[in-house]
Design an enzyme around this catalytic site. Structure first.
Site, PDB file in Angstrom:
ATOM      1  N   HIS A 179       0.804  -1.222   0.000  1.00  0.00           N
ATOM      2  CA  HIS A 179       0.000   0.000   0.000  1.00  0.00           C
ATOM      3  C   HIS A 179       0.836   1.271   0.000  1.00  0.00           C
ATOM      4  O   HIS A 179       0.292   2.362   0.004  1.00  0.00           O
ATOM      5  CB  HIS A 179      -0.904   0.027   1.238  1.00  0.00           C
ATOM      6  CG  HIS A 179      -0.147   0.253   2.514  1.00  0.00           C
ATOM      7  ND1 HIS A 179       0.538  -0.742   3.139  1.00  0.00           N
ATOM      8  CD2 HIS A 179       0.054   1.365   3.255  1.00  0.00           C
ATOM      9  CE1 HIS A 179       1.115  -0.269   4.236  1.00  0.00           C
ATOM     10  NE2 HIS A 179       0.850   1.020   4.324  1.00  0.00           N
TER      11      HIS A 179
HETATM   12  C1  UD1 Z   1      -1.831   5.491   5.852  1.00  0.00           C
HETATM   13  C2  UD1 Z   1      -0.520   6.054   6.424  1.00  0.00           C
HETATM   14  C3  UD1 Z   1       0.585   5.015   6.267  1.00  0.00           C
HETATM   15  C4  UD1 Z   1       0.185   3.695   6.895  1.00  0.00           C
HETATM   16  C5  UD1 Z   1      -1.168   3.239   6.360  1.00  0.00           C
HETATM   17  C6  UD1 Z   1      -1.620   2.012   7.100  1.00  0.00           C
HETATM   18  C7  UD1 Z   1      -0.032   8.469   6.265  1.00  0.00           C
HETATM   19  C8  UD1 Z   1       0.681   9.496   5.488  1.00  0.00           C
HETATM   20  N1  UD1 Z   1      -0.095   7.248   5.680  1.00  0.00           N
HETATM   21  O1  UD1 Z   1      -1.641   5.258   4.467  1.00  0.00           O
HETATM   22  O2  UD1 Z   1       1.773   5.477   6.898  1.00  0.00           O
HETATM   23  O3  UD1 Z   1       1.171   2.737   6.589  1.00  0.00           O
HETATM   24  O4  UD1 Z   1      -2.139   4.278   6.538  1.00  0.00           O
HETATM   25  O5  UD1 Z   1      -2.515   1.242   6.366  1.00  0.00           O
HETATM   26  O6  UD1 Z   1      -0.536   8.732   7.323  1.00  0.00           O
HETATM   27  N2  UD1 Z   1      -9.223   4.461   2.063  1.00  0.00           N
HETATM   28  C9  UD1 Z   1     -10.461   3.842   2.176  1.00  0.00           C
HETATM   29  N3  UD1 Z   1     -10.916   3.504   3.436  1.00  0.00           N
HETATM   30  C10 UD1 Z   1     -10.210   3.760   4.543  1.00  0.00           C
HETATM   31  C11 UD1 Z   1      -8.978   4.406   4.425  1.00  0.00           C
HETATM   32  C12 UD1 Z   1      -8.501   4.745   3.170  1.00  0.00           C
HETATM   33  O7  UD1 Z   1     -11.131   3.585   1.196  1.00  0.00           O
HETATM   34  O8  UD1 Z   1     -10.675   3.432   5.644  1.00  0.00           O
HETATM   35  C13 UD1 Z   1      -8.694   4.789   0.706  1.00  0.00           C
HETATM   36  C14 UD1 Z   1      -9.052   6.189   0.239  1.00  0.00           C
HETATM   37  O9  UD1 Z   1      -9.245   6.134  -1.136  1.00  0.00           O
HETATM   38  C15 UD1 Z   1      -7.765   6.961   0.545  1.00  0.00           C
HETATM   39  C16 UD1 Z   1      -6.686   5.914   0.340  1.00  0.00           C
HETATM   40  O10 UD1 Z   1      -7.274   4.690   0.754  1.00  0.00           O
HETATM   41  O11 UD1 Z   1      -7.596   8.067  -0.293  1.00  0.00           O
HETATM   42  C17 UD1 Z   1      -5.411   6.172   1.126  1.00  0.00           C
HETATM   43  O12 UD1 Z   1      -5.713   6.329   2.518  1.00  0.00           O
HETATM   44  P1  UD1 Z   1      -4.786   7.239   3.454  1.00  0.00           P
HETATM   45  O13 UD1 Z   1      -5.245   7.123   4.848  1.00  0.00           O
HETATM   46  O14 UD1 Z   1      -4.621   8.598   2.895  1.00  0.00           O
HETATM   47  O15 UD1 Z   1      -3.354   6.592   3.328  1.00  0.00           O
HETATM   48  P2  UD1 Z   1      -2.889   5.081   3.502  1.00  0.00           P
HETATM   49  O16 UD1 Z   1      -2.322   4.640   2.196  1.00  0.00           O
HETATM   50  O17 UD1 Z   1      -3.955   4.277   4.110  1.00  0.00           O
HETATM   51  N1  UDP Z   2      -3.101  -6.265   8.824  1.00  0.00           N
HETATM   52  C1  UDP Z   2      -4.362  -6.797   9.086  1.00  0.00           C
HETATM   53  N2  UDP Z   2      -5.167  -7.125   8.021  1.00  0.00           N
HETATM   54  C2  UDP Z   2      -4.766  -6.944   6.725  1.00  0.00           C
HETATM   55  C3  UDP Z   2      -3.488  -6.405   6.486  1.00  0.00           C
HETATM   56  C4  UDP Z   2      -2.681  -6.061   7.546  1.00  0.00           C
HETATM   57  O1  UDP Z   2      -4.746  -6.987  10.248  1.00  0.00           O
HETATM   58  O2  UDP Z   2      -5.545  -7.259   5.822  1.00  0.00           O
HETATM   59  C5  UDP Z   2      -2.263  -5.838   9.966  1.00  0.00           C
HETATM   60  C6  UDP Z   2      -0.868  -6.408  10.002  1.00  0.00           C
HETATM   61  O3  UDP Z   2      -0.826  -7.617  10.720  1.00  0.00           O
HETATM   62  C7  UDP Z   2      -0.059  -5.322  10.692  1.00  0.00           C
HETATM   63  C8  UDP Z   2      -0.782  -4.067  10.297  1.00  0.00           C
HETATM   64  O4  UDP Z   2      -2.063  -4.447   9.836  1.00  0.00           O
HETATM   65  O5  UDP Z   2      -0.134  -5.428  12.102  1.00  0.00           O
HETATM   66  C9  UDP Z   2       0.008  -3.376   9.233  1.00  0.00           C
HETATM   67  O6  UDP Z   2      -0.731  -2.371   8.681  1.00  0.00           O
HETATM   68  P1  UDP Z   2      -0.283  -1.654   7.325  1.00  0.00           P
HETATM   69  O7  UDP Z   2       0.558  -2.581   6.525  1.00  0.00           O
HETATM   70  O8  UDP Z   2      -1.529  -1.138   6.727  1.00  0.00           O
HETATM   71  O9  UDP Z   2       0.548  -0.409   7.846  1.00  0.00           O
HETATM   72  P2  UDP Z   2       2.089  -0.143   8.165  1.00  0.00           P
HETATM   73  O10 UDP Z   2       2.518  -1.098   9.210  1.00  0.00           O
HETATM   74  O11 UDP Z   2       2.842  -0.269   6.889  1.00  0.00           O
HETATM   75  O12 UDP Z   2       2.085   1.264   8.637  1.00  0.00           O
END
Ligand code: UD1
Ligand code: UDP
Length: 360
Positions: free
Chosen positions: A202
């Site tokens: 992601h």
């Molecule tokens: C965010 C964090 C990242 C973290 C990740 C965990 C920042 C800058 N990024 O990235 O560090 O690793 O979360 O997963 O804070 N969306 C949905 N539903 C949701 C959330 C997001 O549909 O509940 C979609 C939306 O289209 C959104 C996109 O995902 O624009 C990205 O979501 P966003 O929270 O901006 O960043 P992440 O890639 O999730």
């Molecule tokens: N995770 C989860 N379900 C999923 C994918 C990830 O529970 O479908 C958990 C995973 O075990 C880890 C955390 O989510 O603890 C990681 O989240 P993510 O990769 O979104 O964020 P990051 O750690 O890169 O910030």
């Protein structure tokens, strides 16, 4: 002591949970705020149940948006709650926009900030997370570094707050939840698969760029394995936008599913042959003694070099002409071996809370 916990995304719910468990056990009263950066049921609410923690006292519902929009909306909402609640310390975890927003809002109100997972650096300034963690470390009064290495980084940057080496709360969370997860029925997606690889991705720098994402898709397909892929909402959006879904699923070996709850995810992880990911938390989880998995990191850098040094992780990059070859060579050599977990003994939360109780 009255702490004020801020979370915004899936991994923060998981990694903050052990601190909330400690507060519940010790009957420490706290405020629990969700910025609402993650809001889909399967990225947010389902995790409160899986982690056995209460729902947040306040959800700011900031939703999606640009970096500045998310940070600014959260800052305004957090500042308001802090002025009302007047806590003794604000606790943030990791490197998301929620972390930066809370840290700045609290520091300017002269409320001490405790940064859980301080001192991580990828030195990749394309990443929004690298800015968030650097800035947060420099306004925090309590820096909870997971390892000696992260503490050294903080010292070398002359942060003004106190540095404590605590381990990482993900080990607390994982060790506790895996026992529960293993008692559950197998998730349907892996029931009929003899062997599979777990894939997650992601990171903005991987999935928001068409060429990079196309390369990753081709590279993953060339591994010629069953792939279980719980797909992050950001990634499904980009795969659709770049017309890559049909190509990815064309061979029938890639099983795309919605993101799954933590317990099912741990079950899948523990049964996988190996993990392919750009996630931060998954690199750490792979090192937990009860998991001990090989994880290939589809990135050009990592802020978790400890997992590389311990032998759990290998950074393989995103070049489709290179990363599958590195993976297959390592698989040939054998993936199972004794490795030591670099992120502590599963008691990081207790250590963090005891430091705060002594200091505040
Ligand atoms: C965010 C964090 C990242 C973290 C990740 C965990 C920042 C800058 N990024 O990235 O560090 O690793 O979360 O997963 O804070 N969306 C949905 N539903 C949701 C959330 C997001 O549909 O509940 C979609 C939306 O289209 C959104 C996109 O995902 O624009 C990205 O979501 P966003 O929270 O901006 O960043 P992440 O890639 O999730
Ligand atoms: N995770 C989860 N379900 C999923 C994918 C990830 O529970 O479908 C958990 C995973 O075990 C880890 C955390 O989510 O603890 C990681 O989240 P993510 O990769 O979104 O964020 P990051 O750690 O890169 O910030």
């Amino acid at each position: 002591m009255r702490p004020f916990f801020v979370i915004g995304t899936r991994p923060e719910i998981i990694k903050m949970a052990p601190l909330l468990w400690y507060c519940d056990k010790m009957e420490i009263d706290y405020f629990f705020l969700h910025t609402g950066q993650h809001y889909s049921q399967f990225m947010s609410d389902s995790f409160f149940k899986d982690m056995s923690i209460r729902s947040p006292d306040k959800n700011l519902s900031i939703g999606s948006g640009t970096q500045a929009e998310q940070t600014a909306r959260a800052m305004i909402g957090i500042e308001k709650e802090l002025m009302e609640d007047q806590p003794d310390v604000v606790l943030v975890q990791g490197d998301t926009n929620a972390v930066l927003s809370a840290a700045i809002a609290a520091a300017k109100l002269h409320i001490p900030v405790g940064h859980v997972e301080a001192g991580l650096r990828s030195y990749d300034i394309r990443m929004p997370e690298e800015h968030n963690r650097r800035l947060t470390d420099h306004v925090s009064q309590f820096l909870f570094a997971p390892t000696k290495k992260s503490a050294e980084i903080l010292r070398s940057e002359n942060v003004w707050g106190e540095i404590h080496i605590t381990g990482n709360t993900i080990i607390d969370a994982m060790e506790d939840r895996l026992k529960i997860a293993k008692k559950r029925p197998l998730p349907y997606i892996i029931k009929d698969l003899k062997s599979f690889v777990l894939l997650t991705m992601h990171r903005a720098e991987n999935v928001d760029d068409k060429e990079t994402l196309t390369g990753i898709v081709e590279g993953v397909l060339s591994l010629d394995r069953n792939i279980v892929f719980p797909i992050h909402p950001r990634t499904i959006k980009r795969l659709n936008e770049f017309n890559l879904i049909d190509r990815f699923t064309s061979r029938g070996s890639v099983h795309l599913i919605e993101p799954i709850g933590y317990l099912d995810f741990l079950n899948i992880m523990s049964r996988s042959e190996f993990i392919l990911t750009d996630s931060g938390g998954i690199q750490e989880e792979a090192t937990a003694p009860s998991m001990n998995k090989k994880v290939f990191v589809m990135r050009t850098s990592t802020e978790r070099p400890e997992a590389v040094d311990s032998g759990h992780a290998t950074v393989v990059g995103v070049d489709p002409n290179r990363f599958p070859r590195i993976i297959l060579e390592e698989v040939k050599k054998g993936l199972v071996s004794e490795r030591k977990c670099p992120y502590g003994n599963g008691r990081a939360a207790e250590r963090i809370m005891q430091i705060l109780l002594n200091r505040l």
